[in-house]
Design a protein around this motif. Structure first.
Motif, PDB file in Angstrom:
ATOM      1  N   PRO A 138       1.057  -1.651  -0.333  1.00  0.00           N
ATOM      2  CA  PRO A 138      -0.257   0.401   0.552  1.00  0.00           C
ATOM      3  C   PRO A 138       0.768   1.389   0.262  1.00  0.00           C
ATOM      4  O   PRO A 138       0.412   2.398  -0.304  1.00  0.00           O
ATOM      5  CB  PRO A 138      -0.961  -0.388   1.351  1.00  0.00           C
ATOM      6  CG  PRO A 138      -1.333  -1.122   1.245  1.00  0.00           C
ATOM      7  CD  PRO A 138       0.243  -2.438   0.915  1.00  0.00           C
ATOM      8  N   ASP A 187       3.063   2.056  -1.554  1.00  0.00           N
ATOM      9  CA  ASP A 187       3.465   1.880  -3.399  1.00  0.00           C
ATOM     10  C   ASP A 187       2.733   3.086  -3.568  1.00  0.00           C
ATOM     11  O   ASP A 187       2.786   4.114  -4.909  1.00  0.00           O
ATOM     12  CB  ASP A 187       3.788   0.609  -4.417  1.00  0.00           C
ATOM     13  CG  ASP A 187       4.618   0.132  -3.845  1.00  0.00           C
ATOM     14  OD1 ASP A 187       5.857   0.343  -2.874  1.00  0.00           O
ATOM     15  OD2 ASP A 187       4.617  -1.369  -4.133  1.00  0.00           O
ATOM     16  N   TRP A 188       1.749   3.367  -3.258  1.00  0.00           N
ATOM     17  CA  TRP A 188       0.929   4.764  -4.063  1.00  0.00           C
ATOM     18  C   TRP A 188       1.323   6.268  -3.626  1.00  0.00           C
ATOM     19  O   TRP A 188       1.032   7.012  -4.151  1.00  0.00           O
ATOM     20  CB  TRP A 188      -0.836   4.734  -3.250  1.00  0.00           C
ATOM     21  CG  TRP A 188      -1.685   4.119  -3.430  1.00  0.00           C
ATOM     22  CD1 TRP A 188      -2.410   2.444  -2.715  1.00  0.00           C
ATOM     23  CD2 TRP A 188      -2.125   2.974  -5.108  1.00  0.00           C
ATOM     24  NE1 TRP A 188      -3.052   1.726  -3.382  1.00  0.00           N
ATOM     25  CE2 TRP A 188      -3.105   2.049  -4.849  1.00  0.00           C
ATOM     26  CE3 TRP A 188      -1.988   3.694  -5.903  1.00  0.00           C
ATOM     27  CZ2 TRP A 188      -3.922   1.440  -5.814  1.00  0.00           C
ATOM     28  CZ3 TRP A 188      -2.425   3.104  -6.951  1.00  0.00           C
ATOM     29  CH2 TRP A 188      -3.583   1.860  -6.994  1.00  0.00           C
ATOM     30  N   GLN A 189       2.020   6.339  -2.556  1.00  0.00           N
ATOM     31  CA  GLN A 189       2.720   6.957  -2.427  1.00  0.00           C
ATOM     32  C   GLN A 189       3.932   7.663  -3.113  1.00  0.00           C
ATOM     33  O   GLN A 189       4.340   8.749  -4.073  1.00  0.00           O
ATOM     34  CB  GLN A 189       3.319   7.091  -0.676  1.00  0.00           C
ATOM     35  CG  GLN A 189       4.064   9.131  -0.407  1.00  0.00           C
ATOM     36  CD  GLN A 189       2.716   9.797  -0.456  1.00  0.00           C
ATOM     37  OE1 GLN A 189       1.865   9.766  -0.047  1.00  0.00           O
ATOM     38  NE2 GLN A 189       3.318  10.770  -1.027  1.00  0.00           N
ATOM     39  N   SER A 193       2.200   8.859  -6.299  1.00  0.00           N
ATOM     40  CA  SER A 193       2.058   9.747  -5.824  1.00  0.00           C
ATOM     41  C   SER A 193       3.389  10.942  -6.151  1.00  0.00           C
ATOM     42  O   SER A 193       3.551  11.639  -7.552  1.00  0.00           O
ATOM     43  CB  SER A 193       1.378  10.091  -5.412  1.00  0.00           C
ATOM     44  OG  SER A 193       0.977  11.820  -5.228  1.00  0.00           O
ATOM     45  N   PRO A 214      -2.277   9.984  -3.485  1.00  0.00           N
ATOM     46  CA  PRO A 214      -2.460   8.863  -3.322  1.00  0.00           C
ATOM     47  C   PRO A 214      -3.415   7.702  -3.092  1.00  0.00           C
ATOM     48  O   PRO A 214      -4.195   7.254  -3.482  1.00  0.00           O
ATOM     49  CB  PRO A 214      -1.632   8.343  -2.128  1.00  0.00           C
ATOM     50  CG  PRO A 214      -0.370   9.408  -1.934  1.00  0.00           C
ATOM     51  CD  PRO A 214      -1.315  10.866  -2.713  1.00  0.00           C
ATOM     52  N   GLN A 215      -4.700   8.831  -2.889  1.00  0.00           N
ATOM     53  CA  GLN A 215      -6.072   8.694  -2.988  1.00  0.00           C
ATOM     54  C   GLN A 215      -6.733   8.719  -3.656  1.00  0.00           C
ATOM     55  O   GLN A 215      -7.681   7.626  -4.225  1.00  0.00           O
ATOM     56  CB  GLN A 215      -6.713   9.271  -1.839  1.00  0.00           C
ATOM     57  CG  GLN A 215      -6.029   9.731  -0.141  1.00  0.00           C
ATOM     58  CD  GLN A 215      -5.200  10.993  -0.440  1.00  0.00           C
ATOM     59  OE1 GLN A 215      -4.551  11.184  -1.134  1.00  0.00           O
ATOM     60  NE2 GLN A 215      -4.623  10.918   0.925  1.00  0.00           N
ATOM     61  N   LEU A 272      -4.598   8.185  -7.228  1.00  0.00           N
ATOM     62  CA  LEU A 272      -4.916   6.882  -7.661  1.00  0.00           C
ATOM     63  C   LEU A 272      -5.673   6.005  -7.190  1.00  0.00           C
ATOM     64  O   LEU A 272      -6.292   5.280  -8.118  1.00  0.00           O
ATOM     65  CB  LEU A 272      -3.182   6.834  -7.127  1.00  0.00           C
ATOM     66  CG  LEU A 272      -2.863   7.881  -8.300  1.00  0.00           C
ATOM     67  CD1 LEU A 272      -1.533   7.949  -7.824  1.00  0.00           C
ATOM     68  CD2 LEU A 272      -2.733   7.697  -9.757  1.00  0.00           C
ATOM     69  N   SER A 273      -5.648   5.210  -6.319  1.00  0.00           N
ATOM     70  CA  SER A 273      -5.621   4.792  -5.266  1.00  0.00           C
ATOM     71  C   SER A 273      -7.426   4.395  -5.523  1.00  0.00           C
ATOM     72  O   SER A 273      -8.298   2.715  -5.239  1.00  0.00           O
ATOM     73  CB  SER A 273      -5.082   4.230  -3.751  1.00  0.00           C
ATOM     74  OG  SER A 273      -6.603   5.048  -2.991  1.00  0.00           O
ATOM     75  N   LEU A 289      -4.411  -1.912  -6.923  1.00  0.00           N
ATOM     76  CA  LEU A 289      -2.871  -1.536  -6.529  1.00  0.00           C
ATOM     77  C   LEU A 289      -2.395  -2.910  -7.423  1.00  0.00           C
ATOM     78  O   LEU A 289      -0.459  -2.741  -8.546  1.00  0.00           O
ATOM     79  CB  LEU A 289      -2.374  -2.163  -5.180  1.00  0.00           C
ATOM     80  CG  LEU A 289      -0.947  -2.319  -4.908  1.00  0.00           C
ATOM     81  CD1 LEU A 289      -0.407  -1.357  -4.667  1.00  0.00           C
ATOM     82  CD2 LEU A 289      -0.689  -3.268  -3.405  1.00  0.00           C
ATOM     83  N   LEU A 334      -0.324  -1.267 -10.766  1.00  0.00           N
ATOM     84  CA  LEU A 334       0.666   0.015 -10.888  1.00  0.00           C
ATOM     85  C   LEU A 334       1.599  -0.862 -10.920  1.00  0.00           C
ATOM     86  O   LEU A 334       1.495  -1.921 -10.454  1.00  0.00           O
ATOM     87  CB  LEU A 334       0.080   0.170  -8.853  1.00  0.00           C
ATOM     88  CG  LEU A 334       1.678   0.891  -8.995  1.00  0.00           C
ATOM     89  CD1 LEU A 334       1.891   2.490  -9.732  1.00  0.00           C
ATOM     90  CD2 LEU A 334       1.741   2.015  -7.466  1.00  0.00           C
TER      91      LEU A 334
END
Length: 165
Positions: free
Chosen positions: A9, A11-13, A16, A41-42, A44-45, A50, A53
């Motif tokens: 998780p 990886d979202w940051q 971004s 991040p919000q 994208l997720s 996940l 990505l």
């Protein structure tokens, strides 16, 4: 260049931050593309899972990213079936641009499509001359240019001849 699927998780940051670097660079050269809100991040997720990505990695360093999926109802609603690999938000760090890495990223995406036994690779992009040159230079065919509010997009596709394997 290799593709690595995101697994954490956190990886979202990272995604971004990479996209924000790309946004800053594009803004500086007068080619704005995405907004910081679109790549938070919000956001994208909420828009992707996940497992969609993927980071573009060179010498064990993340130099870019792309989102890969098997459907795209928003931009390709007429395509039904799982024989296409769609990609979104292909981005490279500014320090990795203009060194042939865009083409290497496309090679990695096409190789992934072959691995997944897809017949097509499709994408949409902003309707810009530089992007048209890039995708056509990578053997993609322009399908059409559409207005899908609030965007004006060019849709590209590449048929992968099964004899090329």
């Amino acid at each position: 260049m290799q593709l690595y699927q995101a697994i954490n998780p956190e990886d979202w940051q990272a995604a971004s931050q990479l996209l924000l670097s790309t946004i800053d660079h594009l803004d500086r050269i007068g080619c704005p593309l995405w907004t910081s809100q679109q790549v938070s991040p919000q956001t994208l997720s909420g828009a992707y899972s996940l497992d969609q990505l993927h980071f573009l990695v060179e010498d064990a360093t993340r130099i870019g990213l792309v989102f890969l999926m098997h459907s795209d109802a928003a931009f390709w609603p007429e395509i039904i079936g799982q024989d296409t690999l769609y990609f979104h938000k292909l981005a490279l760090l500014p320090s990795s641009m203009s060194r042939g890495n865009g083409r290497l990223a496309m090679v990695a995406i096409v190789e992934e499509a072959r691995r997944r036994k897809c017949n097509w690779v499709r994408c949409d992009c902003d309707d810009r001359p530089a992007l048209h040159r890039f995708y056509q230079g990578c053997s993609f065919e322009l399908v059409d240019i559409k207005s899908i509010a609030p965007y004006r997009i060019a849709r590209y596709q590449l048929f992968m001849d099964s004899d090329e394997e």
